[in-house]
Design a protein around this motif. Structure first.
Motif, PDB file in Angstrom:
ATOM      1  N   TYR A   1       0.405  -1.493  -0.089  1.00 41.40           N
ATOM      2  CA  TYR A   1       0.133  -0.024  -0.378  1.00 41.40           C
ATOM      3  C   TYR A   1       0.955   1.780   0.127  1.00 41.40           C
ATOM      4  O   TYR A   1       1.965   1.526   1.115  1.00 41.40           O
ATOM      5  CB  TYR A   1      -0.669   0.212   0.814  1.00 41.40           C
TER       6      TYR A   1
ATOM      7  N   GLU B   1       0.594   4.398  -0.051  1.00 37.98           N
ATOM      8  CA  GLU B   1      -0.325   5.664  -0.367  1.00 37.98           C
ATOM      9  C   GLU B   1       0.574   6.764   1.182  1.00 37.98           C
ATOM     10  O   GLU B   1       1.409   6.689   2.149  1.00 37.98           O
ATOM     11  CB  GLU B   1      -1.551   5.303  -0.246  1.00 37.98           C
ATOM     12  N   ARG B   2       0.146   8.627   0.865  1.00 38.70           N
ATOM     13  CA  ARG B   2       0.316   8.677   2.422  1.00 38.70           C
ATOM     14  C   ARG B   2      -0.489   9.256   2.508  1.00 38.70           C
ATOM     15  O   ARG B   2      -1.948   9.323   2.287  1.00 38.70           O
ATOM     16  CB  ARG B   2       0.398  10.365   1.229  1.00 38.70           C
TER      17      ARG B   2
ATOM     18  N   TRP C   1       1.595  14.303   7.895  1.00 35.53           N
ATOM     19  CA  TRP C   1       2.022  13.591   6.889  1.00 35.53           C
ATOM     20  C   TRP C   1       2.732  12.831   7.064  1.00 35.53           C
ATOM     21  O   TRP C   1       4.088  12.725   7.379  1.00 35.53           O
ATOM     22  CB  TRP C   1       1.886  14.221   5.051  1.00 35.53           C
TER      23      TRP C   1
ATOM     24  N   ASP D   1       4.281   7.948   4.914  1.00 36.25           N
ATOM     25  CA  ASP D   1       4.104   7.997   3.831  1.00 36.25           C
ATOM     26  C   ASP D   1       3.548   5.876   4.010  1.00 36.25           C
ATOM     27  O   ASP D   1       5.025   5.945   5.497  1.00 36.25           O
ATOM     28  CB  ASP D   1       6.219   7.218   3.002  1.00 36.25           C
TER      29      ASP D   1
ATOM     30  N   VAL E   1      -6.351   9.651   4.242  1.00 37.15           N
ATOM     31  CA  VAL E   1      -5.813   9.319   2.777  1.00 37.15           C
ATOM     32  C   VAL E   1      -6.377  11.020   2.534  1.00 37.15           C
ATOM     33  O   VAL E   1      -6.804  11.604   2.489  1.00 37.15           O
ATOM     34  CB  VAL E   1      -5.687   8.595   1.728  1.00 37.15           C
ATOM     35  N   GLU E   2      -5.466  11.370   0.668  1.00 38.27           N
ATOM     36  CA  GLU E   2      -5.401  11.946   0.041  1.00 38.27           C
ATOM     37  C   GLU E   2      -6.741  12.785  -0.252  1.00 38.27           C
ATOM     38  O   GLU E   2      -7.104  11.639  -0.613  1.00 38.27           O
ATOM     39  CB  GLU E   2      -4.361  11.875  -1.037  1.00 38.27           C
ATOM     40  N   GLU E   3      -6.980  13.949  -0.556  1.00 40.27           N
ATOM     41  CA  GLU E   3      -8.776  13.951  -1.891  1.00 40.27           C
ATOM     42  C   GLU E   3      -8.647  12.866  -2.557  1.00 40.27           C
ATOM     43  O   GLU E   3      -7.293  13.129  -3.768  1.00 40.27           O
ATOM     44  CB  GLU E   3      -9.112  15.060  -1.428  1.00 40.27           C
ATOM     45  N   GLY E   4      -8.936  12.477  -3.210  1.00 37.62           N
ATOM     46  CA  GLY E   4      -9.039  11.685  -4.662  1.00 37.62           C
ATOM     47  C   GLY E   4      -8.894  10.683  -4.932  1.00 37.62           C
ATOM     48  O   GLY E   4      -9.172  10.037  -5.646  1.00 37.62           O
ATOM     49  N   LYS E   5      -8.034  10.180  -3.823  1.00 33.72           N
ATOM     50  CA  LYS E   5      -7.524   9.178  -3.329  1.00 33.72           C
ATOM     51  C   LYS E   5      -8.642   7.731  -3.140  1.00 33.72           C
ATOM     52  O   LYS E   5      -9.854   8.642  -2.529  1.00 33.72           O
ATOM     53  CB  LYS E   5      -6.564   8.244  -2.886  1.00 33.72           C
ATOM     54  N   ALA E   6      -8.450   6.413  -2.776  1.00 35.36           N
ATOM     55  CA  ALA E   6      -9.818   5.946  -2.542  1.00 35.36           C
ATOM     56  C   ALA E   6      -9.392   5.181  -0.679  1.00 35.36           C
ATOM     57  O   ALA E   6      -8.226   5.834  -0.279  1.00 35.36           O
ATOM     58  CB  ALA E   6      -8.982   4.163  -2.902  1.00 35.36           C
TER      59      ALA E   6
END
Length: 562
Positions: free
Chosen positions: A129, A131-132, A163, A165, A204-209
């Protein structure tokens, strides 16, 4: 450089040019040496030497005392060879990169692939996985050494709005949380707070799952907390307690009785599946998100969810706490105790506690009847429980024999020719057939004994000649079926049998009624409308009446005379 250093220079020069000095008996061949070879030999000679050595070679070349294969080497040739050597800055970088003699080796920074591999080794259920994630809220999030909320934190924290990683993700079915492995920290963090399960601390970041996958999302709202008054961990009701005072519940799996309201507490006893109990309150433990039901007799607590799977409920409500007129016997710890049952909630539509449950056929009844008693007959709750006990005792043995016989027969069919092994398997199959027939006879005898005195439930129900007629008559007559809608009991008129009937298995259902009497009235109206419709269709499709022979002959004679 004195006389002592001249010999090594000449010897090395001679060795580097030995391939071009070959000949018979060591005599040099009269061939000119190319300039490129001379430059290469000088560059190789001075590559790893210090500045003093290089200065000595250049001084000898300037004096004319340096020769290679009979060729005199001038200072200009030495300078040109020096230009081919690595620069001083590059040598310095190489020297810095190379560890000093006797220095301790230190590993370089770990790569992403190695961190991912380490995370997968720490937890076999983890997945990659990349993602940030960001910490939401004002509180800090502790880093855990393992994906388990009960482990001791490592001492590192993620601050608010920080934030980070990630390299791996893991869904822990035991506590219902999602954990991510951090890249720059040696540990895991949970998506939910360690002190409050319903509080999400990572995003998570905006727009991510979403961070929590769909398979990990469960209904965290406790049903027991809505039905029962709230209690403290010690078993005392809070002042603003709401809900019914006492409620009856049923277990769905083997459920332990806990000494305290904690999933890790010691077990006092165990309840078997479908065993009922009374509870007078519930306590919600915020840390693990589980609700604990307090037993009315004070023997302990029962957890609403299973210990191994947070998404699986261990209990379910089976009625209200209002006093009913029926009584049942619950077997608890080898003691028979008479307790009052909980009637159906009268406030719900269709709830009639005084009405006796009718005899019906359920889809699950097919397995509790032996083959000679098929199709299943309408039975009551008491008879159904008795047949279920007989199925557990005899029917499961029949099923096991059938599965073993099928497996042995398939194995014997794989042999290409007759052999002792195949003969042994076939003999074993015959023994299984005999054992299965014996078990079927014992099962049928037990069912016959249980149903003795009931003529309608005799083996086969009716004679084979009247079997189809009885099915057709049952389909035409219809029945009144009880149904459950949103926890309430309703009744519905139905035309057609559960097995399909003589009309292709089409069943016609009437409206839902709160009482059986109203549903019976609907059934009579439906039967009357069906008979009227059938008579109308029969009269419309009836052929025209045939003329008599005498009348036809008279008409033919009149036509002939005319």
């Amino acid at each position: 450089i004195g006389s002592g250093s001249a010999a090594p220079i000449e010897s090395v020069s001679n060795r580097s040019m030995a391939a071009d000095q070959g000949g018979n008996n060591g005599q040099p061949v009269a061939q000119p040496v190319s300039r490129e070879k001379i430059l290469h030999a000088l560059a190789s000679l001075m590559a790893n030497k210090d500045a003093a050595y290089v200065a000595g070679v250049r001084s000898r070349a300037a004096k004319g005392n340096l020769q290679i294969k009979g060729e005199s080497i001038t200072a200009e040739i030495v300078d040109e060879a020096l230009t081919r050597l690595p620069k001083t800055e590059e040598k310095a970088k190489v020297a810095e990169a190379a560890p000093a003699v006797g220095a301790r080796w230190t590993p370089s920074s770990a790569s992403i692939a190695s961190i991912v591999s380490k995370a997968l080794m720490e937890c076999e259920d983890a997945e990659q996985y990349m993602e940030r994630v960001r910490v939401v809220g004002d509180a800090k999030v502790a880093v855990l050494p393992k994906p388990d909320v009960n482990t001791t934190p490592t001492g590192e924290f993620l601050c608010s709005e920080e934030w980070a990683d990630t390299v791996a993700r893991m869904v822990n079915r035991k506590d219902g949380r999602v954990y991510v492995r951090l890249r720059n920290f040696s540990g895991w963090v949970s998506s939910r707070s360690r002190n409050d399960y319903n509080k999400v601390v990572l995003d998570v970041e905006e727009g991510k799952a979403p961070l929590e996958p769909g398979t990990a999302q469960v209904i965290a709202t406790s049903r027991a907390m809505r039905l029962l008054p709230h209690m403290t961990q010690e078993g005392y009701q809070v002042s603003n307690a709401s809900g019914t005072k006492v409620r009856r519940f049923r277990t769905t799996v083997i459920t332990p009785i806990l000494q305290t309201a904690d999933c890790s507490a010691a077990n006092v006893a165990k309840l078997q599946p479908k065993e009922e109990f009374l509870s007078d309150g519930a306590f919600l433990r915020a840390a693990d998100g589980r609700a604990y039901l307090h037993l009315k007799d004070g023997k302990g607590w029962i957890c609403e969810r299973t210990k191994s799977d947070f998404s699986k409920l261990a209990i379910e409500p089976c009625g209200s706490a209002e006093d009913g007129k029926k009584k049942v016997f619950l077997l608890e710890h080898a003691e028979v105790t008479e307790v009052e049952t909980v009637a159906h909630d009268a406030a719900q539509p269709g709830a009639d506690a005084e009405a006796a449950p009718p005899e019906v056929v359920f889809r699950s009844d097919a397995e509790i009847w032996p083959e000679e008693y098929h199709p299943p007959k309408p039975i009551g709750r008491t008879t159904r429980l008795a047949l279920r006990r007989l199925f557990v005792c005899h029917g499961k043995k029949v099923k096991e024999c059938e599965e073993d016989l099928k497996e042995v027969t398939a194995k014997a069919a794989t042999f290409g020719r007759a052999c002792p092994a195949q003969k042994e398997l076939l003999q074993y199959a015959e023994d299984l057939k005999k054992e299965m027939q014996k078990a079927k006879k014992e099962w049928s005898a037990a069912v016959k004994k249980e149903l003795s005195g009931s003529a309608a439930l005799s083996p086969g129900g009716h004679s084979p000649a009247k079997s189809d007629a009885s099915k057709s008559a049952g389909a035409r007559q219809g029945s009144v079926m009880p149904v459950q809608v949103r926890g309430g009991r309703w009744f519905c008129a139905m035309l057609g049998s559960l097995g399909g009937g003589d009309e292709g298995g089409n069943r016609q259902c009437g409206p839902l009624r709160p009482t059986e009497q109203e549903a019976s009235e609907d059934l009579q109206q439906m039967l009357q409308a069906k008979v009227t419709k059938r008579k109308a269709s029969d009269s419309a499709e009836a052929p025209a009446p045939k003329k008599g022979r005498a009348k036809a002959k008279a008409e033919a004679k009149e036509k002939a005379e005319a």
